[in-house]
Design an enzyme around this catalytic site. Sequence first.
Site, PDB file in Angstrom:
ATOM      1  N   ASP A  34     -61.172  38.855  60.756  1.00  0.00           N
ATOM      2  CA  ASP A  34     -62.329  37.974  60.591  1.00  0.00           C
ATOM      3  C   ASP A  34     -62.695  37.289  61.900  1.00  0.00           C
ATOM      4  O   ASP A  34     -63.869  37.054  62.176  1.00  0.00           O
ATOM      5  CB  ASP A  34     -62.080  36.942  59.492  1.00  0.00           C
ATOM      6  N   GLN A  84     -64.080  47.669  40.336  1.00  0.00           N
ATOM      7  CA  GLN A  84     -62.873  47.160  40.985  1.00  0.00           C
ATOM      8  C   GLN A  84     -62.819  45.659  40.797  1.00  0.00           C
ATOM      9  O   GLN A  84     -63.830  44.972  40.901  1.00  0.00           O
ATOM     10  CB  GLN A  84     -62.911  47.506  42.478  1.00  0.00           C
ATOM     11  N   ARG A 100     -62.154  32.930  54.857  1.00  0.00           N
ATOM     12  CA  ARG A 100     -62.195  34.384  54.662  1.00  0.00           C
ATOM     13  C   ARG A 100     -63.666  34.785  54.723  1.00  0.00           C
ATOM     14  O   ARG A 100     -64.502  34.185  54.080  1.00  0.00           O
ATOM     15  CB  ARG A 100     -61.610  34.784  53.316  1.00  0.00           C
ATOM     16  N   GLU A 105     -67.034  48.970  55.935  1.00  0.00           N
ATOM     17  CA  GLU A 105     -66.989  47.510  55.922  1.00  0.00           C
ATOM     18  C   GLU A 105     -67.647  46.940  57.169  1.00  0.00           C
ATOM     19  O   GLU A 105     -67.605  47.517  58.245  1.00  0.00           O
ATOM     20  CB  GLU A 105     -65.559  46.996  55.776  1.00  0.00           C
ATOM     21  N   ARG A 154     -56.448  23.176  21.018  1.00  0.00           N
ATOM     22  CA  ARG A 154     -55.590  24.159  21.708  1.00  0.00           C
ATOM     23  C   ARG A 154     -55.921  24.281  23.185  1.00  0.00           C
ATOM     24  O   ARG A 154     -55.087  24.685  23.981  1.00  0.00           O
ATOM     25  CB  ARG A 154     -55.744  25.537  21.065  1.00  0.00           C
ATOM     26  N   LYS A 211     -71.179  41.623  43.848  1.00  0.00           N
ATOM     27  CA  LYS A 211     -69.920  40.912  43.615  1.00  0.00           C
ATOM     28  C   LYS A 211     -70.161  39.757  42.662  1.00  0.00           C
ATOM     29  O   LYS A 211     -71.246  39.172  42.644  1.00  0.00           O
ATOM     30  CB  LYS A 211     -69.362  40.299  44.911  1.00  0.00           C
ATOM     31  N   HIS A 221     -67.891  39.009  54.812  1.00  0.00           N
ATOM     32  CA  HIS A 221     -67.720  40.438  54.583  1.00  0.00           C
ATOM     33  C   HIS A 221     -68.892  41.067  53.836  1.00  0.00           C
ATOM     34  O   HIS A 221     -69.495  40.438  52.980  1.00  0.00           O
ATOM     35  CB  HIS A 221     -66.447  40.686  53.764  1.00  0.00           C
ATOM     36  N   TYR A 254     -62.408  38.489  41.990  1.00  0.00           N
ATOM     37  CA  TYR A 254     -63.628  39.152  42.431  1.00  0.00           C
ATOM     38  C   TYR A 254     -63.885  40.377  41.548  1.00  0.00           C
ATOM     39  O   TYR A 254     -62.967  41.151  41.303  1.00  0.00           O
ATOM     40  CB  TYR A 254     -63.491  39.719  43.847  1.00  0.00           C
ATOM     41  N   ASN A 277     -60.425  42.253  42.040  1.00  0.00           N
ATOM     42  CA  ASN A 277     -59.399  41.816  42.989  1.00  0.00           C
ATOM     43  C   ASN A 277     -59.054  40.359  42.745  1.00  0.00           C
ATOM     44  O   ASN A 277     -59.863  39.595  42.207  1.00  0.00           O
ATOM     45  CB  ASN A 277     -59.904  41.995  44.423  1.00  0.00           C
ATOM     46  N   HIS A 296     -70.430  37.809  52.326  1.00  0.00           N
ATOM     47  CA  HIS A 296     -69.765  36.806  51.498  1.00  0.00           C
ATOM     48  C   HIS A 296     -68.487  36.312  52.180  1.00  0.00           C
ATOM     49  O   HIS A 296     -67.777  37.070  52.825  1.00  0.00           O
ATOM     50  CB  HIS A 296     -69.399  37.414  50.139  1.00  0.00           C
TER      51      HIS A 296
END
Length: 181
Positions: free
Chosen positions: A168, A46, A59, A143, A23, A72, A62, A132, A48, A119
Site C-alpha cells: 500500500d 468471494q 488499508r 489489481e 435474546r 464490493k 485498492h 467483504y 473475505n 476502496h
Amino acid sequence: MIFTPTPLTGSYVIGLEPFTDERGWFARFYCEKEFERLGHTGNWVQMNHSTTYAKGSLRGMHYQLPPYREIKMVRCIAGAVYDVIIDIREGSATFLQWFGTELSAANKNMLYIPEGFAHGFQCLTDNCELIYHHTEFYTPNAEGGIRFDDPMVNIQWPLPAGVLSARDGAHPYLTDDFKGI
C-alpha cells in the site's frame, strides 16, 4: 435494510434494521430482491474477513482493472473504521471524488461499492474486523491501487497514518494522465 445513497452515484450506506428481543438481535444484511431494486444483479463469488490490529492503520486504496472490476459490500463486525471510496470511473461526473463514512460493530452499517471505485479504510480503534463480499475473484495481475495520501484526491483521514503495508505504501500517486477505469 435502509439504503442511503452517497454523493457518489451507485454507492450506498446500508443500515440494518435489527429485530431485538431478550435474546439479542437479528438482522438481514442481504436480500437479492432488495438489491435488485438498486440495480445490483451480480453474484457474490468471494467473501473475505480481515483483522487489523492497531488504531490508525490504513488499508487501501485498492481496485481491480477491467475486465475484473468488482462490486464490493463491506461491513465492520469488530471495532470501528473510517471507510473510504474514490470514484475512478472513466467519464464519471464525480471522477476522483471520495466519500468516507464510519463503519462499526456498534452502528452495524455497511457500504455498497459499485464497479469502478477504489476502496480502503483506517482503523479508528484497535482490533478491527471487516467482512467483504465481492462479485469478482481476486485477480493479482489485475489489481491496482492509489496512495492513501494522493494530493489529487486529498482524502481527509481522521487520524495520522499508522501501520501501512509495503504494497500500500508503494501505490503510485496519480498523474494528469490517469483517466480512470
